[in-house]
Scaffold this active site. Structure first.
Site, PDB file in Angstrom:
ATOM      1  N   HIS A 219       0.851  -1.188   0.000  1.00 58.85           N
ATOM      2  CA  HIS A 219       0.000   0.000   0.000  1.00 58.85           C
ATOM      3  C   HIS A 219       0.888   1.240   0.000  1.00 58.85           C
ATOM      4  CE1 HIS A 219      -4.103  -1.697   0.880  1.00 58.85           C
ATOM      5  NE2 HIS A 219      -3.336  -2.754   0.976  1.00 58.85           N
ATOM      6  N   CYS A 250      -8.824   6.767  -0.213  1.00 60.35           N
ATOM      7  CA  CYS A 250      -9.959   7.680  -0.166  1.00 60.35           C
ATOM      8  C   CYS A 250      -9.517   8.961   0.522  1.00 60.35           C
ATOM      9  CB  CYS A 250     -11.128   7.060   0.575  1.00 60.35           C
ATOM     10  SG  CYS A 250     -12.535   8.180   0.654  1.00 60.35           S
ATOM     11  N   ASN A 263      -3.709   1.225  -2.382  1.00 60.09           N
ATOM     12  CA  ASN A 263      -2.830   0.224  -2.976  1.00 60.09           C
ATOM     13  C   ASN A 263      -1.835   0.896  -3.908  1.00 60.09           C
ATOM     14  OD1 ASN A 263      -4.987  -1.419  -1.999  1.00 60.09           O
ATOM     15  ND2 ASN A 263      -4.188  -3.044  -3.304  1.00 60.09           N
TER      16      ASN A 263
END
Lengths: 311, 311
Positions: A219, A250, A263
């Site tokens: 990530h 987000c 990611n």
């Protein structure tokens, strides 16, 4: 000069990772079109969705319907995620779904308990039972994940020994059953890895079973995504999970909730590979088109960088 | 084990890079407060603004007024950019401004002509004249930039020889005058660098004058920012330009205009250094607060990653 692999494989998770975290559902026609654009760009393994509780993850409730309308392309595997028996039974009944079961272990006991109501050790035993269940169905487990392999947002540091202990157990589990070793995937679930630790942990896992393939699930939570991929490439790693457009992050989420966000971005990392002379089989321009389409679906700027400039 | 430097210095450009590209101006009180938060976090060199044409870059028209209200902290250099004599004269008259002139050269002739109406060679001669002018004022040129050192959005590839030829000329220029060598800064003006090329070009420049300090000015245009910084750290580089919150990128810009978008993000790269055990003198929590304040000023999610999660 370098130990770069000749060819790198990206397992695309955007269609699941990206849409499951959104507060609303998006039309399945658009998601099907995105998936087909991803397949057309040269990606060979695409996670279409998940079979999980529709109460917990409402946007994935229509995964079965999504499979019905996704066009199939030769050579592409259309996979899905499930976390329990009910989900597995559902997935087994879906035409056109490529059943590729993975095992999932946790290097952080706190994270394992918080996410599964089970200790690390209980998860291990449960996953051994899953392996035998999959074997009974004639299914091969191709990847075994150790989650929170670089740290945990609950317990903080995760010692390397917690990771190697689990993989040592995995290797014995498969060898005892006469099964070929799966890919051993180090998952940086909450984005705490740094490039030196990536190298160190890859080296330690490789020492356990030099013949096993090692994969990374990374990530970009703290902006080190490309540094970590570059470090992994220097170690010869040729298997990465990733999300088109960096789907999964987000920017509007609260700071605490965003702990696992973002990611690594498929097309940015495919661009990195191209610049380093490493093959991916991906048509970068086509993948960028898919990323821009994903952004159009979501309706706000996504994390990918290459998509916002020229290839 | 590695050649990481012990200490890395970040030259903060956010207050200029970030606000000059915006379509509107932001209140100078807010920008002054941001600059003071940056200084409080431990950054020791902050580019406050620029003295350029208010017609071309309206948001920088109030740089002089901004200098009037920015609080001064001991040990911090408050710098500015200018591109012509008029700008330099203005800057010279501003109380509290630390005059730190740089030279700017271009490895791409096309880029040089498009941005300066001058060929690479004409720019070189002009910069030599600037060096002598600065010397007459008793000012030391501490950094010499070679822009588009990794490629150009107009001419495409930039050969390494174009970069080394320019730095060879710079070294002779300073040595001929008996001046100490400046830091030699490779500027990836349009974000075309990749980590292997970063290493190769640093190595080539270092060969020209092993005693010179080398710096990097990087953009995260294609998502390789942290990979490029990591590669540079592996080469022992200890000087980077950067922008708090990744200020300078604009997700809403057209794809063509965004070609130079997105400086590397100061706090993300400071986080990378911390994780690698490299000192920066930066209080990361304080810098993240500054990044969040920058986001509040701009009013949309900015590119920084660490600022959107937990340090």
């Amino acid at each position: 000069m370098t130990d770069f692999p000749k060819h790198v494989e990206f397992h695309e998770e955007g269609p699941r990772e990206g849409f499951q975290i959104e507060p609303r559902s998006y039309p399945i026609e658009q998601r099907a079109r995105l998936i087909d654009m991803l397949a057309a760009s040269g990606l060979r393994r695409i996670q279409v969705g998940s079979f999980v509780s529709p109460k917990t993850v409402p946007p994935m409730a229509d995964t079965e319907s999504l499979f019905e309308i996704v066009p199939r392309r030769a050579g592409v595997r259309y996979t899905a995620l499930w976390l329990n028996e009910k989900g597995f039974e559902k997935a087994r009944g879906v035409p056109g779904l490529d059943l590729e079961p993975n095992l999932m272990l946790y290097a952080s006991d706190a994270f394992s308990r918080a996410n599964n109501n089970r200790s690390m050790i209980e998860m291990r035993d449960q996953q051994a039972a899953w392996l035998d269940r999959y074997s009974r169905y004639g299914l091969t487990v191709a990847k075994v994940y150790v989650m929170t392999a670089f740290g945990c947002n609950l317990q903080g540091d995760v010692p390397l020994s917690a990771v190697t202990d689990l993989f040592r157990w995995v290797i014995a589990l498969f060898r005892d059953r006469g099964l070929p070793l799966p890919a051993l995937v180090l998952a940086d679930t909450v984005g705490r890895g740094n490039p030196e630790e990536v190298k160190r942990r890859i080296g330690a896992v490789r020492n356990l079973a030099p013949e096993a393939r090692i994969g990374l699930h990374l990530h970009d939570t703290r902006g080190l995504g490309s540094a970590n991929v570059y470090a992994a490439l220097q170690m010869g790693i040729d298997l990465f999970d990733s999300s088109v457009a960096g789907l999964g992050g987000c920017p509007f989420a609260g700071h605490a909730n965003a702990a696992a966000a973002g990611n690594i971005c498929t097309e940015d990392m495919a661009y990195l590979c191209r610049e380093l002379g490493v093959e991916t089989g991906i048509d970068l321009a086509a993948l960028v088109e898919a990323a821009r389409y994903a952004e159009a679906i979501i309706g706000r700027p996504l994390n990918g960088r290459v998509m916002h400039t020229r290839v």
